[in-house]
Design a protein around this motif. Structure first.
Motif, PDB file in Angstrom:
ATOM      1  N   PHE A   1       0.863  -1.177   0.000  1.00 36.80           N
ATOM      2  CA  PHE A   1       0.000   0.000   0.000  1.00 36.80           C
ATOM      3  C   PHE A   1       0.904   1.232   0.000  1.00 36.80           C
ATOM      4  O   PHE A   1       1.390   1.685   1.023  1.00 36.80           O
ATOM      5  CB  PHE A   1      -0.907  -0.007   1.229  1.00 36.80           C
ATOM      6  N   GLY A   2       1.165   1.752  -1.198  1.00 35.99           N
ATOM      7  CA  GLY A   2       2.004   2.925  -1.351  1.00 35.99           C
ATOM      8  C   GLY A   2       3.485   2.626  -1.235  1.00 35.99           C
ATOM      9  O   GLY A   2       3.917   1.481  -1.088  1.00 35.99           O
ATOM     10  N   ASN A   3       4.280   3.685  -1.309  1.00 37.54           N
ATOM     11  CA  ASN A   3       5.734   3.583  -1.260  1.00 37.54           C
ATOM     12  C   ASN A   3       6.291   4.771  -0.474  1.00 37.54           C
ATOM     13  O   ASN A   3       6.049   5.921  -0.822  1.00 37.54           O
ATOM     14  CB  ASN A   3       6.329   3.578  -2.678  1.00 37.54           C
ATOM     15  N   GLU A   4       6.991   4.462   0.600  1.00 40.67           N
ATOM     16  CA  GLU A   4       7.632   5.476   1.450  1.00 40.67           C
ATOM     17  C   GLU A   4       6.626   6.506   1.968  1.00 40.67           C
ATOM     18  O   GLU A   4       6.858   7.713   1.929  1.00 40.67           O
ATOM     19  CB  GLU A   4       8.783   6.155   0.707  1.00 40.67           C
ATOM     20  N   LEU A   5       5.502   6.014   2.468  1.00 42.29           N
ATOM     21  CA  LEU A   5       4.491   6.910   3.029  1.00 42.29           C
ATOM     22  C   LEU A   5       5.002   7.627   4.274  1.00 42.29           C
ATOM     23  O   LEU A   5       4.456   8.666   4.664  1.00 42.29           O
ATOM     24  CB  LEU A   5       3.217   6.131   3.371  1.00 42.29           C
ATOM     25  N   ASN A   6       6.038   7.076   4.914  1.00 38.82           N
ATOM     26  CA  ASN A   6       6.589   7.704   6.116  1.00 38.82           C
ATOM     27  C   ASN A   6       7.674   8.732   5.812  1.00 38.82           C
ATOM     28  O   ASN A   6       8.267   9.300   6.729  1.00 38.82           O
ATOM     29  CB  ASN A   6       7.154   6.640   7.066  1.00 38.82           C
ATOM     30  N   GLY A   7       7.945   8.985   4.547  1.00 34.53           N
ATOM     31  CA  GLY A   7       8.934   9.989   4.177  1.00 34.53           C
ATOM     32  C   GLY A   7       8.326  11.388   4.158  1.00 34.53           C
ATOM     33  O   GLY A   7       7.284  11.601   3.537  1.00 34.53           O
ATOM     34  N   VAL A   8       8.975  12.351   4.813  1.00 33.35           N
ATOM     35  CA  VAL A   8       8.410  13.703   4.853  1.00 33.35           C
ATOM     36  C   VAL A   8       8.317  14.313   3.454  1.00 33.35           C
ATOM     37  O   VAL A   8       7.495  15.199   3.213  1.00 33.35           O
ATOM     38  CB  VAL A   8       9.228  14.639   5.768  1.00 33.35           C
ATOM     39  N   TRP A   9       9.160  13.835   2.523  1.00 31.21           N
ATOM     40  CA  TRP A   9       9.133  14.357   1.154  1.00 31.21           C
ATOM     41  C   TRP A   9       7.828  14.013   0.439  1.00 31.21           C
ATOM     42  O   TRP A   9       7.475  14.652  -0.545  1.00 31.21           O
ATOM     43  CB  TRP A   9      10.327  13.820   0.367  1.00 31.21           C
TER      44      TRP A   9
ATOM     45  N   LEU B 121      -4.501   4.109   8.841  1.00 26.19           N
ATOM     46  CA  LEU B 121      -4.848   4.127   7.414  1.00 26.19           C
ATOM     47  C   LEU B 121      -4.365   2.851   6.732  1.00 26.19           C
ATOM     48  O   LEU B 121      -5.110   2.214   5.967  1.00 26.19           O
ATOM     49  CB  LEU B 121      -4.232   5.356   6.750  1.00 26.19           C
ATOM     50  N   ILE B 122      -3.132   2.455   7.018  1.00 22.19           N
ATOM     51  CA  ILE B 122      -2.572   1.247   6.402  1.00 22.19           C
ATOM     52  C   ILE B 122      -3.319   0.005   6.878  1.00 22.19           C
ATOM     53  O   ILE B 122      -3.568  -0.927   6.097  1.00 22.19           O
ATOM     54  CB  ILE B 122      -1.070   1.164   6.721  1.00 22.19           C
ATOM     55  N   GLU B 123      -3.701  -0.017   8.127  1.00 13.78           N
ATOM     56  CA  GLU B 123      -4.454  -1.153   8.657  1.00 13.78           C
ATOM     57  C   GLU B 123      -5.796  -1.306   7.939  1.00 13.78           C
ATOM     58  O   GLU B 123      -6.192  -2.418   7.554  1.00 13.78           O
ATOM     59  CB  GLU B 123      -4.678  -0.974  10.160  1.00 13.78           C
ATOM     60  N   GLU B 124      -6.488  -0.214   7.739  1.00 11.47           N
ATOM     61  CA  GLU B 124      -7.776  -0.269   7.039  1.00 11.47           C
ATOM     62  C   GLU B 124      -7.595  -0.731   5.605  1.00 11.47           C
ATOM     63  O   GLU B 124      -8.417  -1.480   5.066  1.00 11.47           O
ATOM     64  CB  GLU B 124      -8.449   1.094   7.099  1.00 11.47           C
TER      65      GLU B 124
END
Length: 601
Positions: free
Chosen positions: A159-167, A222-225
């Motif tokens: 689910f997405g890529n590098e969602l934890n990156g501030v960029w 969000l990722i859990e859902e």
């Protein structure tokens, strides 16, 4: 179209029976082990983004080379990936309106598995600031997962890529909910913010301790859902590919319980020729296994990282001492892959491993990357604005350690765009040069591949096999394989007779009676195990794969000409017959009247 592949070893992967629809694979995570059809499985993967030279993900087809139109790309690659010893590949995204069934079936036919990434881009492309936006995003993800639920090759979704990156801006959007703002400062910690850059994870009582929990709790929820939605429609594993930033182990330890459905924690790790304390940090943070969604190093030695110059004026091919460094790339890949193997949970004693275990930490990883990507310099992490070729260029408008030609939107140029990184062997990351293979443009989207040292090294490690250069075909052989003469297509004496009237050119491709083209729009789509590009466009009067057959229109023309000739012959014959049987004219001469007779009259 024809079967592709330059050797018996490659072709054997293409001879798998495809008539029966294969059953979906059974995949699950138990403890820290990944089980595929009930057996422990270790991911020996490759990141796969095969954008050809002179093309870009920012333009059509937007990186989606996984349709039948581009079967000539993945038919080239899949047997080679298998021959290297990999068992999985990771795709970074595709267009949801396109059909990728043939690609996934080809992955399965080649004995490989796939991890697909649900493309989200950054938070401006996929906003998550409101509940309705988040619901919409999860709905799109669920539909994509359901679309390919019956494909046995596709066993993991990210689910997405590098969602934890501030960029990418997701943490910021989630933290700025007007009804309950997190007050999280996204600046680097050495600049007074909460983003861990040079410091350590925050301690209880610290303002960043609470605010980071706030934003990460919303991200993990969000990722859990999303994971729950995906698993309701398909038997797949669900992860979210994180960047190895912001003390990830701390966030997993404190907030990870909010994502129980997630099958594994992931990270894209670039710490040098060792993962350092990454595995022990993650093992102490969670009971779940870890999947390395990216690891490795680029294949270029850049003087920019080894000197004090900034910005950097060197370029590939100059006398700065820069150049391809296959040995360093191979050495880093070997060391890192051996560490993954040592920490693998595939071993029998790992079935009961839990938090704090000194081994059994990971289910494997994906080596970055299959082929060099010339487009990546367009939006480089360091750049000059404007670039060196602009009359308004100034070093004052360049980022630290930027190459003066970057960002470079010319995807036909293999530029050195990237950013400084102490962990890299040359202290610089050249983003266009991560390829296990190097591309050579044969025409349009058709590229031949040259293996770097790392290919043979991984093949030796994973399969115990040595070099076999017949696996790779150059441009000439790739074109000849599709456009070369095929005697089986000849129609016999008539073709030879026409050949005397219309002599062939000296070109061996397309029998000298056409042009070998590399444009898939002219050649048409391929199938699961057949490619249509390159192909022959034949001269007038000829047809067939190799232009060795006569065009049906020529047959019609010949038939029409023969009929006309026959008609003329019949007319001539009729005239001759008529002439032979006609009554001859009288031969007597009339006598004129005598003058005397005129007088008496």
């Amino acid at each position: 179209g024809r079967l592709v592949g330059g050797s018996t070893e490659m072709k054997k992967w293409l001879l798998v029976a495809l008539a029966a629809r294969p059953a979906a694979a059974s995949v699950e995570v138990k403890g820290r082990q990944m089980l595929l059809d009930g057996k422990p499985f270790e991911v020996r993967g490759v990141c796969y983004s095969p954008t050809p030279v002179n093309e870009s993900v920012y333009f059509v087809p937007h990186g989606d080379y996984f349709t039948s139109d581009y079967s000539f790309i993945w038919q080239r690659d899949l047997p080679l990936i298998k021959a290297m010893g990999a068992n999985m590949l990771r795709v970074y995204g595709w267009l949801p309106q396109n059909d990728h069934s043939d690609f996934l079936d080809a992955v399965h036919a080649n004995g490989l598995k796939a991890m697909a990434t649900f493309y989200m881009g950054d938070a401006t492309e996929s906003p998550v600031g409101t509940a309705s936006q988040r619901d919409d995003l999860i709905g799109k993800f669920k539909r994509q997962v359901a679309q390919y639920a019956d494909k046995p090759a596709l066993i993991i979704w990210s689910f997405g890529n590098e969602l934890n990156g501030v960029w990418n801006g997701y943490l910021q959007q989630l933290g700025r909910d007007p009804s309950a703002p997190c007050a999280w400062d996204d600046r680097y910690d050495d600049l007074g913010g909460c983003w861990i850059h040079k410091g350590k994870a925050p301690l209880p009582g610290d303002v960043c301790y609470n605010s980071s929990y706030c934003v990460y709790s919303r991200l993990f929820t969000l990722i859990e859902e999303a994971a729950q939605a995906a698993k309701s429609v398909a038997d797949v594993l669900v992860v979210s590919a994180f960047a190895d930033v912001d003390a990830l182990y701390d966030k997993v330890a404190r907030v990870g319980h909010l994502a129980p459905t997630l099958d594994a924690w992931t990270a894209q790790v670039y710490r040098g020729d060792s993962f350092g304390d990454f595995f022990i940090g993650m093992s102490n943070a969670t009971d779940k296994p870890v999947l390395l969604t990216e690891y490795g190093v680029d294949a270029y030695h850049d003087a920019c990282g080894m000197n004090d110059q900034s910005p950097c004026f060197n370029f590939d091919g100059d006398n700065s001492g820069s150049g391809v460094d296959e040995e360093a790339q191979a050495a880093f890949a070997l060391n890192l892959t051996l560490e993954i193997s040592n920490q693998s949970s595939i071993y029998s004693h790992c079935s009961s491993a839990k938090r704090g275990a000194q081994d059994c930490t990971t289910v494997g990883g994906f080596l970055m990357s299959w082929v060099d990507e010339y487009w990546k310099g367009a939006k480089s992490q360091t750049s000059c604005d404007p670039t060196y070729d602009d009359p308004k260029f100034s070093v004052a408008t360049c980022d630290h350690k930027a190459h003066v030609t970057c960002g470079n939107w010319d995807a036909s140029v293999h530029d050195l765009c990237g950013y400084p990184l102490d962990a890299a062997p040359d202290h610089y990351v050249n983003e266009e040069w991560f390829g296990i293979t190097a591309p050579d443009r044969c025409g349009d989207s058709v590229n031949a591949l040259t293996p770097r040292r790392v290919f043979w090294q991984m093949r030796q490690l994973w399969l115990g096999k040595g070099e076999n250069k017949t696996l790779f075909a150059g441009c000439h052989h790739m074109l000849a394989a599709q456009c070369g003469s095929d005697d089986a297509e000849k129609t016999g004496w008539l073709v030879d007779l026409i050949g005397l009237i219309m002599p062939a050119q000296a070109n061996p491709l397309c029998s000298g009676r056409g042009e070998c083209v590399t444009d898939w729009k002219k050649c048409g789509p391929g199938t699961v195990n057949v490619t249509s590009t390159p192909c022959c466009t034949c001269d007038v009067g000829f047809a067939g794969r190799s232009c060795n057959q006569l065009d049906a229109r020529l047959y019609l023309a010949l038939a029409g000409g023969a009929a006309l000739l026959l008609l003329l012959l019949l007319l001539c014959a009729a005239k001759l017959v008529s002439a032979c049987f006609a009554r001859p004219p009288e031969t007597g001469v009339s006598q004129p009247l005598l003058p005397g007779k005129l007088a008496r009259a």
